[in-house]
Design a protein around this motif. Structure first.
Motif, short mmCIF file in Angstrom:
data_model
loop_
_atom_site.label_atom_id
_atom_site.label_comp_id
_atom_site.label_asym_id
_atom_site.label_seq_id
_atom_site.Cartn_x
_atom_site.Cartn_y
_atom_site.Cartn_z
N PRO A 22 0.83 -1.21 0.00
CA PRO A 22 0.00 0.00 0.00
C PRO A 22 0.86 1.25 0.00
CG PRO A 22 0.08 -0.97 2.19
CD PRO A 22 0.79 -1.94 1.28
N TRP A 23 0.44 2.23 -0.76
CA TRP A 23 1.18 3.48 -0.83
C TRP A 23 0.74 4.45 0.26
CZ3 TRP A 23 -0.15 8.63 -1.71
CH2 TRP A 23 0.91 9.49 -1.98
N ALA A 24 -0.55 4.46 0.58
CA ALA A 24 -1.09 5.45 1.52
C ALA A 24 -1.96 4.77 2.57
CB ALA A 24 -1.91 6.50 0.77
N MET A 25 -2.08 5.44 3.72
CA MET A 25 -2.95 4.96 4.78
C MET A 25 -3.74 6.14 5.36
SD MET A 25 -2.03 2.90 8.30
CE MET A 25 -1.14 4.25 9.08
N LEU A 26 -5.04 5.94 5.49
CA LEU A 26 -5.88 6.90 6.19
C LEU A 26 -6.00 6.44 7.63
CD1 LEU A 26 -7.81 9.36 6.22
CD2 LEU A 26 -9.65 7.79 5.58
#
Length: 380
Positions: A22-26
């Motif tokens: 994964p590139w991003a995490m919220l």
């Protein structure tokens, strides 16, 4: 698990096969918020403060996120500034080598708090605003907040870190688009995200009050194109299309479990922030499993990953590797079956549900001289 306990069984985290990390995490740190925005994408059943992950939990989550390749973490809520340990969470994010962006209403962002966050490693701030004037902003937000936003923008600008503006667009503020962009320019932002409402969570409850007309959207899109030309090289304008009106679904979140993940306040890990609405999937918790195992092996993340799950017109569609059948959450909310083609697609057997929603909202708006009333976002 106590406030500082960050231990749990080790699980496999090495990537396998073609799956990318994964590139991003919220990171939804809390659902608590001083605002009551009717378009909020938080679930209608909000997580209580007593159920939130501890400081130690979030520190571990950040270490695991960095370990599996997450580059950017969006620290959100609710209002993340309501977490007294936000500075420690920011420090843990920086320590994991992850770029951090605070997504905030600006409430509680004083000079001292901002300095602490920057010293801890905060990289950027995205400030939400509901409209261009105090009266309209505060009406939509359900609380007096415009002055706090204005003051927060000045503090961030003076501190010298990146400042962006986020505006959720709908029937009640689309006509103010020029003024909203002017506001962002005046506040010194480098980027304005103009995001048309996605009808999940509280926004779905308020769909009749929020859904614009095609005419409003066409005028707004023309405004965006004109202002992009005027502000080229000065401010970046991001126009997030409203898929109810395009006839072509968006590849929601870049595809299910493809490029990002969400960690909810209670530790539930989701492919996107709205996925918790799906009661037929057992979403794993960061309290029980490592992010690496969840990303690579959990049944919930594999349920709609790629294209093998597809049914109906998606199976033969040449766009299936581009839009991945659209939004699984939207398909579930509108049809009760996440495996169906997103009704936003004009080829979907359920596309009439979108046309009906647009027609119902227009009828509701025309039925009275007053605007359709909002259902304010409040704990139930």
């Amino acid at each position: 698990m106590n406030a500082q306990d960050s231990t749990k069984p080790q699980e496999q985290t090495e990537p396998q096969g073609p799956l990318r990390p994964p590139w991003a995490m919220l990171a939804e740190l809390t659902h608590s918020c001083p605002l009551h925005c009717p378009y909020c994408s938080n679930p209608v059943e909000l997580t209580r403060r007593s159920q939130e992950l501890s400081t130690g939990d979030w520190a571990r989550v950040m270490r695991e996120a960095g370990g599996i390749g997450v580059v950017s973490a969006h620290l959100s809520g609710g209002e993340p500034l309501l977490r007294n340990d936000l500075t420690e969470i920011v420090a843990a994010t920086a320590g994991a080598g992850i770029h951090s962006q605070l997504i905030t209403s600006g409430f509680g962002l004083g000079e001292t708090r901002l300095k602490e966050l920057i010293d801890a490693g905060l990289n950027s701030v995205q400030l939400s605003v509901q409209d261009a004037t105090a009266a309209s902003n505060d009406l939509i937000a359900g609380a007096r907040s415009f002055t706090a936003k204005e003051e927060a923008a000045a503090l961030v600008r003076d501190a010298g870190i990146a400042l962006g503006l986020n505006v959720v667009l709908h029937r009640r503020n689309l006509a103010s688009l020029d003024a909203i962009i002017d506001l962002g320019v005046a506040w010194g932002v480098s980027r304005i995200e103009l995001a048309n409402t996605q009808f999940q969570g509280w926004a779905m409850l308020n769909r009749n009050a929020l859904l614009p007309t095609r005419e409003q959207l066409a005028e707004a899109e023309a405004t965006v194109e004109r202002r992009r030309t005027e502000l080229a090289g000065q401010v970046e304008l991001i126009w997030v299309l409203p898929d109810y009106f395009t006839g072509v679904p968006k590849p929601c979140m870049g595809g299910w479990g493809a490029i990002s993940l969400t960690v909810a306040p209670d530790g539930t890990v989701l492919p996107c922030q709205a996925a918790g609405v799906m009661t037929d999937l057992d979403f794993p918790s960061a309290r029980d499993h490592s992010l690496g195992w969840i990303w690579e092996h959990s049944p919930a993340f594999q349920a709609y990953r790629g294209t093998e799950w597809m049914t109906g017109p998606c199976v033969e569609c040449p766009r299936r590797e581009l839009d991945f059948g659209g939004c699984r959450c939207q398909a579930y909310v509108l049809t009760g079956d996440a495996a169906r083609t997103d009704p936003a697609c004009h080829l979907s057997p359920d596309h009439a549900l979108i046309d009906q929603a647009i027609g119902t909202a227009r009828t509701a708006a025309n039925a009275t001289d007053k605007e359709v009333e909002f259902v304010p976002r409040r704990p139930r």
